[in-house]
Scaffold this active site. Structure first.
Site, PDB file in Angstrom:
ATOM      1  N   GLU A  53       1.600   0.282  -2.092  1.00 12.92           N
ATOM      2  CA  GLU A  53       1.943   0.924  -3.359  1.00 12.92           C
ATOM      3  C   GLU A  53       2.941   0.094  -4.155  1.00 12.92           C
ATOM      4  OE1 GLU A  53       1.632   4.342  -0.258  1.00 12.92           O
ATOM      5  OE2 GLU A  53       2.043   2.178  -0.322  1.00 12.92           O
TER       6      GLU A  53
ATOM      7  N   ALA B 160     -21.939 -14.943  33.323  1.00 11.62           N
ATOM      8  CA  ALA B 160     -21.949 -16.332  33.799  1.00 11.62           C
ATOM      9  C   ALA B 160     -22.961 -16.450  34.933  1.00 11.62           C
ATOM     10  CB  ALA B 160     -20.563 -16.756  34.290  1.00 11.62           C
TER      11      ALA B 160
ATOM     12  N   TRP C 276     -22.797 -21.622  26.478  1.00 14.15           N
ATOM     13  CA  TRP C 276     -22.517 -20.372  25.777  1.00 14.15           C
ATOM     14  C   TRP C 276     -23.693 -19.437  25.977  1.00 14.15           C
ATOM     15  CZ3 TRP C 276     -17.752 -19.818  23.946  1.00 14.15           C
ATOM     16  CH2 TRP C 276     -17.019 -20.951  23.618  1.00 14.15           C
TER      17      TRP C 276
ATOM     18  N   ARG D  74     -10.953 -11.181  16.435  1.00 17.80           N
ATOM     19  CA  ARG D  74      -9.625 -11.605  16.858  1.00 17.80           C
ATOM     20  C   ARG D  74      -8.648 -11.574  15.687  1.00 17.80           C
ATOM     21  NH1 ARG D  74     -10.604 -17.013  20.629  1.00 17.80           N
ATOM     22  NH2 ARG D  74     -11.580 -15.945  22.427  1.00 17.80           N
TER      23      ARG D  74
ATOM     24  N   THR E  93      -9.349 -14.762  34.189  1.00 12.58           N
ATOM     25  CA  THR E  93      -9.973 -15.391  33.021  1.00 12.58           C
ATOM     26  C   THR E  93      -9.193 -16.626  32.607  1.00 12.58           C
ATOM     27  OG1 THR E  93     -10.897 -13.312  32.208  1.00 12.58           O
ATOM     28  CG2 THR E  93     -10.549 -15.045  30.582  1.00 12.58           C
TER      29      THR E  93
ATOM     30  N   ASP F 191     -11.262 -20.048  32.851  1.00 14.37           N
ATOM     31  CA  ASP F 191     -11.769 -20.512  31.550  1.00 14.37           C
ATOM     32  C   ASP F 191     -10.790 -21.350  30.752  1.00 14.37           C
ATOM     33  OD1 ASP F 191     -13.976 -19.046  32.233  1.00 14.37           O
ATOM     34  OD2 ASP F 191     -13.583 -17.394  30.833  1.00 14.37           O
TER      35      ASP F 191
ATOM     36  N   LEU G  86      -7.720 -18.401  23.090  1.00 11.15           N
ATOM     37  CA  LEU G  86      -7.427 -17.061  22.557  1.00 11.15           C
ATOM     38  C   LEU G  86      -6.830 -17.132  21.158  1.00 11.15           C
ATOM     39  CD1 LEU G  86      -5.997 -15.294  25.754  1.00 11.15           C
ATOM     40  CD2 LEU G  86      -8.377 -15.497  24.996  1.00 11.15           C
TER      41      LEU G  86
ATOM     42  N   GLU H 278     -10.781  -9.199  26.141  1.00 10.53           N
ATOM     43  CA  GLU H 278     -11.880 -10.144  26.323  1.00 10.53           C
ATOM     44  C   GLU H 278     -12.103 -10.501  27.793  1.00 10.53           C
ATOM     45  OE1 GLU H 278     -12.594 -13.282  23.599  1.00 10.53           O
ATOM     46  OE2 GLU H 278     -11.299 -12.455  22.052  1.00 10.53           O
TER      47      GLU H 278
ATOM     48  N   GLY I 131     -11.152 -10.391  32.194  1.00 14.78           N
ATOM     49  CA  GLY I 131     -12.428 -10.443  32.872  1.00 14.78           C
ATOM     50  C   GLY I 131     -12.946  -9.122  33.388  1.00 14.78           C
TER      51      GLY I 131
END
Length: 369
Positions: free
Chosen positions: A56, A166, A174, A188, A200, A204, A208, A300, A302
């Site tokens: 506002e 996987a 991918w 994200r 994870t 990996d 992130l 995201e 595991g």
């Protein structure tokens, strides 16, 4: 065009402005405001990054004297309390706004109808409920934090047709295509934080972060659940801890040397109690995140963390990207063990929508009340 149709049209503009603030304004809600004189927009604004100034105030500053006699379309009830800035109700009244159309009331106990009451007491015409469902859905994370004390949790999955993330050897990049991955980066950007488990991070080495969208300063807080803080200190998260917020949730028995090492490179340590079964109390974890102002958390993985959140009834929404590939029983499932003994006991979610995303399919599911 009817008055109600005209109001709905301008409120959609305000909602569009509000949406731009998702992931950027916590602990505040993402609010949009449009000031209209006749059929002309004289001011528009959204809650600014970091939560101040409010929508506002931004719109009124743009409108100046043209705000007098105008109608303000606001996606959430204007605040009526003095915090770091004066109340938005006072700003609207002082500017001479004649009418305020509010999508939905603010559940914050400091507001919760007081904003509407203050405007009416000053002689401003007020209407509440224009596109209320859309406004509540947009700020669902804020609403949940106000009512339950924790952020909204969205579980993101990217799976094969048979629910695998996987191959049996661990290959996962991918499964889904580039368009699906681009959408995830947008998710994200619209989240306050990304939540992952220690497994994870170890398997990996994820970043992130937000990439490929051309949005500046869009990286959310990275939150990692690691009871023992047994995380690699040479990975991407460690390398960027001083630049992008990294919160590590651990138990009381985590080694002091590990705590010190992570703190020295910029990570913030959050001690979370464990339950009698030796697992982290995820409800307590989310309450701590809510206390720190988070309203929207994107999980995201595991698989074990996903299962634990579902089992604890803490997942508000699941967004699943499904690729047209089959990996077989030896591949890694997207959700860990739940020990469901009967179908009637299985956690269930209601389908919200589906859409093709390149060669993949996106489905969105919401927890049943």
């Amino acid at each position: 065009m009817s008055d109600s149709a005209r109001d709905a049209g301008w409120m959609r503009v305000a909602l569009g402005l509000a949406r731009r603030g998702l992931g950027r304004v916590w602990p505040n809600p993402a609010v949009g405001c449009v000031l209209v004189a006749g059929n002309t927009v004289v001011g528009r604004g959204r809650t600014s990054d970091g939560g101040r100034p409010h929508a506002e105030v931004v719109a009124l500053a743009q409108a100046g004297a043209r705000a007098r006699g105008a109608t303000a379309y606001v996606t959430l009830e204007p605040c009526a309390h003095t915090g770091r800035t004066p109340p938005c109700t006072e700003a609207l009244i002082a500017a001479g706004v004649a009418r305020v159309v509010v999508a939905t009331e603010d559940p914050d106990p400091r507001v919760n109808g007081a904003g509407v009451a203050a405007l009416k007491a000053a002689g401003v015409a007020v209407e509440v409920g224009c596109l209320a469902a859309e406004a509540v859905a947009l700020n669902r994370g804020f609403m949940i934090r106000m009512t339950a004390g924790r952020p909204m949790v969205t579980l993101k999955m990217a799976t094969s047709l048979d629910g695998r993330i996987a191959t049996g050897t661990g290959e996962s990049r991918w499964i889904t295509g580039p368009r699906a991955r681009s959408e995830v980066h947008l998710m994200r950007a619209q989240s306050d934080a990304i939540l992952v488990g220690a497994g994870t991070v170890r398997s990996d080495d994820p970043r992130l972060d937000v990439r490929g969208l051309g949005i500046a300063d869009a990286n959310p807080v990275r939150v990692v659940v690691s009871g023992a803080l047994s995380l690699p200190r040479e990975g991407h998260l460690a390398q960027t801890a001083a630049k992008v917020p990294l919160w590590l949730c651990h138990d009381v028995e985590a080694e002091e040397a590990r705590r010190k090492a992570w703190a020295e490179i910029g990570a913030e340590l959050i001690e979370i109690p464990f339950q009698a079964d030796g697992q982290m109390d995820l409800s307590a974890l989310l309450q701590r995140l809510g206390e720190r102002g988070l309203t929207r958390v994107l999980c995201e993985g595991g698989g074990r963390l996903a299962a634990a959140l579902i089992e604890a009834d803490l997942v508000d929404e699941i967004v699943c990207y499904t690729a047209g590939v089959v990996l077989g029983a030896e591949a890694i499932p997207v959700v860990g063990g739940l020990e469901v003994a009967a179908l009637q006991l299985a956690p269930r979610f209601s389908l919200v929508d589906t859409a093709p995303v390149g060669p993949d399919l996106r489905s969105r599911w919401r927890r049943r009340a």
